[in-house]
Design a protein around this motif. Sequence first.
Motif, PDB file in Angstrom:
ATOM      1  N   LEU A   1       0.833  -1.209   0.000  1.00 46.95           N
ATOM      2  CA  LEU A   1       0.000   0.000   0.000  1.00 46.95           C
ATOM      3  C   LEU A   1       0.867   1.260   0.000  1.00 46.95           C
ATOM      4  O   LEU A   1       0.578   2.219  -0.723  1.00 46.95           O
ATOM      5  CB  LEU A   1      -0.949   0.007   1.196  1.00 46.95           C
ATOM      6  N   ASP A   2       1.922   1.244   0.801  1.00 50.63           N
ATOM      7  CA  ASP A   2       2.824   2.402   0.847  1.00 50.63           C
ATOM      8  C   ASP A   2       3.499   2.626  -0.504  1.00 50.63           C
ATOM      9  O   ASP A   2       3.627   3.767  -0.963  1.00 50.63           O
ATOM     10  CB  ASP A   2       3.882   2.218   1.939  1.00 50.63           C
TER      11      ASP A   2
ATOM     12  N   LYS B   1       0.893   3.996  -2.931  1.00 52.90           N
ATOM     13  CA  LYS B   1       0.563   5.384  -2.576  1.00 52.90           C
ATOM     14  C   LYS B   1       1.663   6.334  -3.048  1.00 52.90           C
ATOM     15  O   LYS B   1       1.367   7.387  -3.638  1.00 52.90           O
ATOM     16  CB  LYS B   1       0.382   5.500  -1.062  1.00 52.90           C
TER      17      LYS B   1
ATOM     18  N   LEU C   1       1.468   6.630  -6.806  1.00 55.50           N
ATOM     19  CA  LEU C   1       0.298   7.406  -7.210  1.00 55.50           C
ATOM     20  C   LEU C   1       0.522   8.903  -6.954  1.00 55.50           C
ATOM     21  O   LEU C   1       0.187   9.738  -7.803  1.00 55.50           O
ATOM     22  CB  LEU C   1      -0.949   6.906  -6.475  1.00 55.50           C
ATOM     23  N   GLU C   2       1.106   9.241  -5.822  1.00 50.98           N
ATOM     24  CA  GLU C   2       1.420  10.647  -5.531  1.00 50.98           C
ATOM     25  C   GLU C   2       2.368  11.226  -6.579  1.00 50.98           C
ATOM     26  O   GLU C   2       2.218  12.371  -7.005  1.00 50.98           O
ATOM     27  CB  GLU C   2       2.038  10.787  -4.136  1.00 50.98           C
TER      28      GLU C   2
ATOM     29  N   ARG D   1       9.070  12.183  -0.698  1.00 55.52           N
ATOM     30  CA  ARG D   1       8.634  10.873  -1.197  1.00 55.52           C
ATOM     31  C   ARG D   1       9.821   9.945  -1.423  1.00 55.52           C
ATOM     32  O   ARG D   1       9.788   8.770  -1.076  1.00 55.52           O
ATOM     33  CB  ARG D   1       7.835  11.030  -2.493  1.00 55.52           C
TER      34      ARG D   1
ATOM     35  N   ASP E   1      -1.803  -2.323  -7.241  1.00 54.78           N
ATOM     36  CA  ASP E   1      -1.577  -1.110  -8.008  1.00 54.78           C
ATOM     37  C   ASP E   1      -2.644  -0.935  -9.082  1.00 54.78           C
ATOM     38  O   ASP E   1      -3.209   0.154  -9.240  1.00 54.78           O
ATOM     39  CB  ASP E   1      -0.174  -1.147  -8.640  1.00 54.78           C
TER      40      ASP E   1
ATOM     41  N   VAL F   1      -5.986   0.106  -7.535  1.00 61.47           N
ATOM     42  CA  VAL F   1      -6.020   1.514  -7.157  1.00 61.47           C
ATOM     43  C   VAL F   1      -6.199   2.390  -8.391  1.00 61.47           C
ATOM     44  O   VAL F   1      -6.979   3.344  -8.376  1.00 61.47           O
ATOM     45  CB  VAL F   1      -4.738   1.890  -6.372  1.00 61.47           C
TER      46      VAL F   1
END
Length: 173
Positions: free
Chosen positions: A65-66, A69, A72-73, A102, A167, A170
């Motif tokens: 998940l990290d 994320k 995606l950011e 990041r 991925d 999402v």
Amino acid sequence: MIPPVYEPLPYALSGLNFTQLPVCAQQYLQQVKLAPPHAPDVNFISAERLNISTTLSSSLIKNDLDLVKLRLETVVMASDLEIGIPSQDDLQRHVLAAQECRLQKLLGDVLPERELIFNAFMIKFDALVWLDQQGHEHYTPEDWQRYRDALLKPILDHTSHQLVALDNAVIDG
């Protein structure tokens, strides 16, 4: 997304007796009651291998998940830049600071955590492969390396597919 690749160290337990195993491998085998003099049961070893593989997948969920994320950011930020955010100095500094943050989280936290999860799994996995050696003393270290790699490949493939599927979910979701 290209999943991070985990490269395990070569199998190094061939020909060792129990007391020569790394302490963490000895402790694990004692914990699951497979340390000598217990005779290893093939079905129990297979069940335990499935158990640690399932635990590996579960342990990677937060890490996956990290990773998703952070990716995606980065995609959102790149999209914003394509749209044409004004090139104000303050805004550019903010974007660069966000990129640095990041990157630091990825390289300083997320990927090292992933490596630790895999390393802990490999200690147990290799200890179970060591148990498989009982009664097969004529096998060479290369034979055990191939055996371990053949057992390990589907597990590592599954962890990669799990990350890619998350991925995709999402992105599509």
